[in-house]
Every structure is written in C-alpha cells, then in structure tokens.
Scaffold this motif. Structure first.
Motif, mmCIF file in Angstrom:
data_model
loop_
_atom_site.group_PDB
_atom_site.id
_atom_site.type_symbol
_atom_site.label_atom_id
_atom_site.label_comp_id
_atom_site.label_asym_id
_atom_site.label_seq_id
_atom_site.Cartn_x
_atom_site.Cartn_y
_atom_site.Cartn_z
ATOM 1 N N ASN A 49 1.098 -4.125 -8.613
ATOM 2 C CA ASN A 49 1.605 -2.836 -8.145
ATOM 3 C C ASN A 49 3.136 -2.758 -8.155
ATOM 4 O O ASN A 49 3.719 -1.835 -7.577
ATOM 5 N N ASP A 86 3.049 5.770 -5.783
ATOM 6 C CA ASP A 86 3.080 5.535 -7.224
ATOM 7 C C ASP A 86 4.461 5.049 -7.667
ATOM 8 O O ASP A 86 5.032 5.520 -8.644
ATOM 9 N N CYS A 122 5.352 -4.606 -6.639
ATOM 10 C CA CYS A 122 5.907 -4.749 -5.288
ATOM 11 C C CYS A 122 6.522 -6.140 -5.122
ATOM 12 O O CYS A 122 5.807 -7.136 -5.058
ATOM 13 N N GLU A 145 0.835 -1.210 0.000
ATOM 14 C CA GLU A 145 0.000 0.000 0.000
ATOM 15 C C GLU A 145 0.868 1.258 0.000
ATOM 16 O O GLU A 145 0.533 2.261 -0.629
ATOM 17 N N LYS A 204 2.178 1.720 -3.471
ATOM 18 C CA LYS A 204 1.046 2.110 -4.317
ATOM 19 C C LYS A 204 0.725 3.603 -4.119
ATOM 20 O O LYS A 204 0.527 4.349 -5.081
#
Length: 938
Positions: free
Chosen positions: A534, A478, A536, A472, A475
C-alpha cells in the motif's frame, strides 16, 4: 608499467606452475562455508595464465598491479611482516589462539616464529629505510585479556630487548584517503569511460555525467568483471554494485533531466524491457536500434526517428538526455500507475505515543512545538510554490485517538478507537489535510496535545495496531506516504503484536544467540508486507528506558524503506537538539514513494541477490514503500554465461516511484563495466569501500540464521582467499614469509577486522541487544559512504586547530597510539561523536572551549559545548556542525576525559586496537590472515 608510475624491478624468474615454489593448486579445500558468495566450497586456484608471473617488464598482470608487500625482499612497493613456515608445535610451546573464538591458527614453533620475524625487514621500494621486526612474537599477540596469550617464558627470549614494530609500516587507511584526495580531490570526474574506477567516497570531486551514472548513484566492488564464472569462483571477489538511486546531487553538479514522451511513454526494448539509454546502437539509417543488453533489434517509433551522422550516431544524441547521459528520468504514463490512474500526492501521518514516559521526558511537548514550524517545510516538487503533501495526526497509548483538523472547523475534534484488535479509521474527511489550508486548526491541536495528556498515568502501549491504523488511513485515501511514529516502550498491552521481553544474555556466544536478532514472526511479517503493497513507509523514533525489541519493531521500518532512530533514556533538555535535527532531516529530505526497482544486465551475468531496506515478493522486483537520499541497495551479480572483453558488462537500474508532487516517474541509472580474462585487471579495479559494504550486509543478513562464530569464520576465510588468489595469480614470485596485498585492497584487512569487531558481530553481554540489533538494521540500508565511516571512524586532532582555515583537520590513524596526554581529539563514525580530552590538555584550550579554568574543573557526562565568543570556540563548533551536516544521523556529542569511566565507549571505536569486547588488533589480524593465506597456498 603501472598507471601509478613506480620504478619497475629487474626481470624476475620465468613462469612457474605455482608462485614461489608453491604447488599449482591451493591444496585441500576447506570445509563447506556456512554462507558463501559464489556457492559451495571455494575452488582451488588454477595455475596462473600464461605470462601471469613471467618477465616483470612485459607481464601485464604483474606490471599493471601495484602491490603492497608485508615481508622482506621484493621488487614492488612494500613493507614487512614475516611468518615462519607452518611446522608441528615444538614440545612445551603454546601458540596464541585466534583473536576470534573458533578461528584456530596453525601450530608453529614459537622460537621459529621469533627467528623468522627477527630476520624480516621493512622498507619502501627504492629507499634505504629498514626497520627490524621484533623477534619476540608475543609483542604481536599477547596482552592482558587476549585469549591464548603467550606464557611468561616466551616473553623472556634470548637477545637484547627490541623496539616494537612501528605501526606506521602497515597500510594506513588515513594515508590512502589523503593520497586520493591529493591526487583526485577538487577535480572533475567525467563518466565517459567504461570500467573507470572513481575517486574514493571520502574525496571531494565534481561529477560530469558523460554517459555513465555518477558514483554517487552506483559504486561497484570491482569495475572490471572476470569473463567467466570459473575466474569469479577462483578469486572469490564478490561482484556487486551498491546503488543509491535517490542520492543527493551537490549544488555544483547538474540535477537529473526529466524526459517526457507524452502518451507514447518511455521507449523500451521489446525483448528485455531495458529503457532507451546510451548503450542502444542505432542501425539501418536510424530506423532500427539494437539493444545493448540483449542484442534484440527493435523498430524506432516514427515520432522518435532521427538521421545518423557519418559515425553512426544520431544527430540529436546530445540533445536527448537518454542518449547521452548515465542518469535521467522519464515521466511515466498511466500504464505504470496502480489501477491505470494517476496517483494522489503522498501524505505524512504523525503518530505520537502519549504514554507516561514520553510525557515525563518532555518529548511530547518538544515535538508538538517543533511540528508547528517543521510543517512549513514539507518537501515540495522542484519549482512548486507549496508542498502537495497532506498531513494527519494520531496520539495513542493503549488506545488510539484520531484528529479531525478540517480547515472549516474552529477547533480540532478527537475520535477514540479503543478496540485495537479490529483496527479501523473512524474518519476520512478531515483526517488527511493540506497544512496551508488547515494551519490554524493544526496549530491549535499541537498546543492542546501536551496539556491533554499531562496528568496521564498510562504507561502501557500498543504498536502493531498503530501501524495498521496509519496504513489503513493511507489506503482509504488512495495515497502512498509515511508514518512518523514516536514510541516509548515495548508494546505489552493486550493487542495484536504484543511483545514480551526476550533479552536473554545467557544466549550470547551460544548457537541460539541468533534468535535475539530474529524479528517476532506472524503479525509483524504480515504488517510489513501489507504496508509495502500500500506504499506505506514507517519511520520509527524510539525513546526506550529499557529493552524495547528493536529487532522486531525495527523490522517494519526496514522492510518498508524507513529509518529507525533510538534515543535511550531520552531527556528533552539533554537529547532534544539531537532528536530535532533528526526529525527535521527526515521530514525535509528528498524521497520517492511506492517505489519498485529492477536491475537489468547485459547477457552473460545477472543480478542474483539484493540487500537493503527493501521488501521482495519475487526474485527480481525490489519493492520500497519509500526510498530516500540515504538508502542504498547492494546487488550481487553472478555469471550465467561468458562475458567478452569487447562488449563489457552493462547494468541498468530502473526505479519507478511517485514524486512528492504525486507524479509517477522512472529514474534510470546506467553503468558500463570492463571485462577481462586476467585476474590482475579485476584486482586493479577493486574498490575496498564497496567490498566492505557488501561484506557487512551479507554478514549482517547471515547472523540471523547462523552462529556468529560461523559468520566471522567466513569473513576471515574470504579475506584470506581473495588475497591468496591475488598472490598466486598476479603477484611477482617472492619469499614465502611475505604478505602481499594488491594496491587497491591494501587496507581491506583493517576494515574486515573492524567489521568482525562491530557491535552486531561481537558476542558480548556488555553490549545492549537493542543497540546490536539497531546497528544490524541501519547497516542494511547504508551506502558506501556510511559504511566507510562506520567501520573506520575519523579521529581528528583538534589541539592544533588552525582558526584561520575553513578545512576540517586531517584525521590520524584510529588507534590509542595516536592519542596524547596533551591532546584533544574528535572521533566520529556517522552515528556517534566523541570529544576526547587528554589529562594534560592546555588550561587555555579548556578555558576557551568550556569556560572553566582546567581539565580538573570539567564535570562528568558533558554532551555539549557552550557557545562562547572566541575564535577557538567558534572554529571547534563549526568543525562539529560541518561533520554533522555530512552525516544522515545527527550525532550527539559525548565529552570524554582521559582515564574517566566514560572512556570505554570511545575506546571501542579505536578500530586498529584490540576490541574491548573481543576481537584482534589490526596487526594481529594481519598476522592471522597471513597464516590463513599460507595454508591456502601450501
């Protein structure tokens, strides 16, 4: 005449319907395999093509393939292991069962077996060297603990006692490695020829890119594909490429060039979307080009136009990397970026479990001290003054603590999130920062963390919310990036992703054993998917004192392109150096983020299956939240039409990724392979190390869906089928009792046997479930170099070290027979390292290395060598350091004394011997495979 240049034999018999009197087909096909590489039941082999087994001098299949024969009288390079024809068992005799449960050999008379073996001889072609086989077959099969050993009666057969078969007479991996190093080591390998077989991964060579990708980036199971699906099905040699798109390029080779076409972006075929490469053919005076992959004719953009020379080549071909090289990069335009806007530089988030076990073991203090210097060495763009990678910090146990380390603060600030069911990031500004700007605040934080939690009594942890929080945070910023998670125990606290202990050893060797390796469903599956979308990536460092469910926790790292490291019962003073070497390598190594890979092929075949530390949301796009220099994706190909000898087979791998500096790029690797309608050409171009990589990954994938027994059966059957097809279609006719191996595959059986005995595939309650699951995860992302080392460890004699030489001593065969009481041996497989000391090891050697007078004075459980100021000590430590630098994982050294209890883990890696936890010796496996081949052929 073969390329290897050995003496051809006199002409042999003319073409026959089958080899050596065999019928023209393989007889009754076996039952449907559980997983197979060409789908369905292995086909019966067709008759050999005309000329396949005819006059020796003119026959291309026979003469161009150097073969290795185990058996007797033959015209090729050979050595021998003989077998009786299958008959019904003689009454009262027992036949040894298969070394692997569930693989039963065909029955045969023990006496016949003995007679046949006694008659067989071993020798080298053109030499008078002969060694008799032992007439007593129990020498080959029976030993204490070997299932189905011969009864006592069989061991007392008539005749004088015979010497055991010399193990030197069967193919040696170390000899193959030495021969290749002698022949091709130190040379320049130019990639200008189609279907060229590169030197082995163990050979030192320099690559010169002349139009095909370096073997450091792509290696294939064979460099000559069969022209038709029928031929592929017949031989069952998997057609695959092992692609390491981010492989490190040595300093003495040219780094990849970057091509920037500005706003126009990379030039691609309108139909198949392949990128401009040396396989595109320019026509019409240079105004158009024909795609080498799909044959579509495309207009050349005005800015890219160039005239052709008298050969039809563009006059600027050698000035443009994309027209003359196998590997290069394009700068990607906004079209290739998420939401059509340039990406932000990636971020690293360090997430430290501060529960009681990690505080007590000294891990937290060690890690915080190391990070102060490690953050100075974050990866940076080529030529950049400093790293653009931003950093953030989280600590956790049952709750999460986020830290604001904004450069304007005098002290770091902690923010606590205790509601782990609804994870959110409590701050954005000040969480991800530039290290150079916030250095003093970060160093302040790293000094405070160990003291803040020094008196903690909290031993419960959460895990899924930690990954969720990191994802998160990336995210919200960005950004793509990496989570470095340092975790101690199975997450049992009340939270999403809570796990329970499911390490049930009673399931081993049952139908349900596979469930031990299946990751828990639900939360972790969704988390992996979300992380990948994302960008990650999760790198997981585990420090368990007991079962931690590596199968589930490690699956998140595997699907996001991350790595898993495990340090059982970690103690900072014992395991610290090892851990620090791993974290340094992991932080500093070359890496690309938010990556998508697509493999395109020329018409006639296509990529059908992908194995690796990857995620796939559709059948063509390989998604990796990150890809580093050690990760390899193994790609299997299948025919969808015929291939032609003339056009060959083309492969293009395109990797779209974000660089450490935040630039979107495309990395392109191109490779051209030969095609042939002669199976002999395929076998001649095989690469055993790449085949083993493919089989390991496909078996390790299958083991979560099928019983291990079934997985092992498929491996044996596939080995036998490939070799039987070679014998039937490519080898000279010879006695039925001989095992014939193609030269390029002569050590395949030892690797396949080692794979079947590997921790993941051998069902034993003595092995930790977590260690088996870890091996499965690690192998999934390995390249050819890593699987080669794992399945045939290096056993290096050190008792005669030449202190004046810079070279590492040559390895010997990986068998107990090579050990000696007065010897010292180093064994390494890329993940583990042992120093074995014989009982009669010279006292002066012990004194020079350990600073104690003799073997008897050495303590138990030693894991390091003291730094002593003498030439022998320095040389030994330099050998160990050199080997560690070559490997992706830091290997903890374990000192093993002969006949000590610590010997068992070491002996389990002597892969030519019987497995400690089950599995055959190399010799027994060869015998077993030979019987399987004979059944297929008769």
């Amino acid at each position: 005449m073969s390329q290897q240049g050995y003496v051809a034999a006199p002409p042999l018999s003319q073409a026959q319907p089958g080899i050596g009197g065999y019928p023209a087909s393989f007889g009754v096909p076996p039952s449907q395999p559980h997983y197979a590489h060409y789908g369905g039941t292995p086909q019966s082999a067709a008759s050999p093509p005309p000329g396949a087994c005819c006059d020796y001098h003119s026959c291309s299949p026979c003469s161009q393939n150097r073969v290795v024969i185990i058996g007797g009288l033959t015209s090729d390079l050979f050595f021998a292991v003989g077998f009786p024809p299958p008959t019904s068992a003689a009454s009262g005799s027992t036949y040894p069962s298969s070394p692997y449960p569930g693989l039963a050999p065909s029955p045969a008379s023990t006496q016949q077996l003995a007679n046949q073996m006694g008659a067989m001889q071993i020798g080298g072609y053109g030499t008078s060297h002969h060694v008799q086989f032992p007439p007593n077959p129990s020498n080959l099969y029976s030993s204490p603990g070997f299932p189905g050993a011969f009864p006592a009666g069989a061991a007392q057969m008539a005749g004088p006692p015979q010497k055991k078969l010399d193990p030197d007479s069967i193919p040696s991996t170390t000899q193959v490695i030495e021969d290749d190093q002698t022949k091709r080591g130190g040379q320049v390998y130019a990639t200008n020829l189609r279907g060229q077989v590169p030197p082995l991964v163990t050979t030192d060579f320099v690559v010169q890119d002349q139009g095909n990708a370096s073997p450091r980036f792509i290696r294939c199971t064979t460099y000559c594909f069969p022209c038709t699906a029928d031929l592929a099905k017949q031989c069952q040699v998997p057609l695959a490429a092992v692609i390491k798109p981010f492989a490190a390029v040595p300093k003495n080779e040219t780094p990849l060039y970057t091509v920037d076409h500005g706003e126009a972006g990379p030039i691609r075929c309108n139909r198949c979307k392949a990128y401009m490469c040396p396989f595109m053919h320019f026509i019409d005076g240079g105004r158009r080009y024909q795609c080498g992959f799909c044959s579509c004719v495309n207009e050349v953009p005005a800015f890219y136009f160039q005239h052709l020379d008298h050969m039809g080549r563009r006059v600027d071909a050698y000035q443009r990397p994309e027209l003359s090289l196998g590997s290069y990069e394009f700068v990607a335009t906004l079209e290739y970026c998420k939401n059509k806007k340039p990406p932000n530089p990636p971020a690293f988030i360090f997430m430290i479990d501060v529960s009681y076990p990690n505080i007590k073991s000294g891990l937290v203090r060690l890690l915080c001290a190391e990070l102060k210097s490690l953050l100075e060495r974050l990866p940076r763009e080529e030529g950049a003054g400093s790293s653009a990678v931003r950093v953030g910090f989280v600590t956790y146990n049952k709750i999460l603590h986020f830290y604001n380390v904004k450069s304007t603060l005098a002290q770091p600030q902690m923010m606590v999130v205790s509601d782990v069911a609804e994870m959110f990031v409590p701050l954005l500004d000040g969480f991800l920062v530039n290290f150079q700007e916030s250095r003093s605040v970060i160093n302040n934080l790293l000094e405070q963390i160990p003291d803040m939690f020094t008196d903690t009594g909290e031993s419960e942890t959460v895990f899924a919310p930690v990954v969720q929080a990191g994802m998160e945070a990336l995210k919200a910023a960005d950004s793509s990036g990496k989570l470095f998670i340092f975790h101690s125990s199975i997450p049992t606290a009340e939270a999403p992703g809570k796990l329970k202990n499911r390490d049930d050893r009673k399931l081993i060797n049952t139908e349900k054993e596979k469930t031990l390796f299946q990751p828990a469903k639900g939360v972790y599956e969704d988390l992996s998917k979300e992380c990948v979308s994302n960008g990650c990536c999760v790198d997981l460092f585990l420090f368990p004192g007991q079962y931690i469910d590596v199968a589930t926790m490690g699956s998140v790292a595997m699907h996001t392109g991350g790595s898993v490291y495990k340090y059982s019962n970690f103690q900072a003073q014992v395991d610290g150096d090892n851990f620090l070497r791993d974290i340094r390598k992991e932080v500093e190594k070359p890496v690309g983020f938010d990556a998508t890979m697509r493999v395109r092929t020329s018409t006639g075949f296509r990529a059908t299956d992908f194995f690796g530390a990857i995620y796939m949301s559709n059948t063509t796009d390989v998604e990796m939240a990150a890809v580093d220099c050690h990760k390899a994706v193994t790609v299997e190909f299948k025919h969808d039409d015929k291939l032609s000898d003339d056009a060959g087979a083309l492969v293009q791998c395109a990797l779209l990724y974000t660089s450490v500096g935040g630039q979107r790029r495309l990395r392109i690797h191109n490779l051209s392979l030969s095609c042939s309608s002669q199976l002999a050409d395929l076998y001649k171009s095989c690469e055993t190390d790449a085949l083993v990589n493919f089989f390991a990954k496909s078996a390790y994938r299958a083991m979560v869906n099928q019983p291990l027994k079934a997985v092992r059966e498929v491996l044996v059957h596939q080995t036998a089928h490939m070799l039987a097809c070679y014998r039937k279609n490519c080898a000279s006719p010879s006695a039925v009792s001989q095992l014939i191996l193609p030269d390029a595959m002569k050590v395949l059986p030892v690797y396949m046997n080692s794979l079947m005995k590997s921790a993941a595939l051998v069902g034993s309650a003595d092995l930790s479930t977590d260690d088996r699951a870890l091996q499965r995860l690690l192998v999934t992302g390995m390249g050819v170099e890593e699987t080669q080392a794992l399945f045939y460890p290096r056993l290096i004699p050190l008792h005669n070290l030449d202190v004046g030489s810079k070279a590492v001593p040559l390895a010997v065969r990986c068998s107990e027979e090579r050990l000696s009481e007065g010897g010292v041996f180093l064994l390494e497989n890329g993940l583990q390292m042992f120093l074995w000391l014989g009982q009669a090891c010279p006292p002066e050697f012990i004194q020079s290395i350990f600073n104690v007078p003799s073997f008897a004075h050495l303590g138990a459980d030693m894991t390091s060598i003291p730094e002593l100021d003498n030439t022998l000590s320095k040389k030994l430590r330099s050998v160990i350091d050199h080997i560690n630098q070559q490997r992706s994982h830091a290997m903890k050294l374990v000192v093993v004394k002969q006949k000590d209890r610590s010997e068992a883990p070491f002996r389990q890696h002597l892969v030519e011997d019987k497995g400690l936890h089950g599995g055959a010796s190399y010799m027994d496996f060869l015998c077993y495979v030979h019987r399987e081949i004979r059944q297929l052929l008769t």
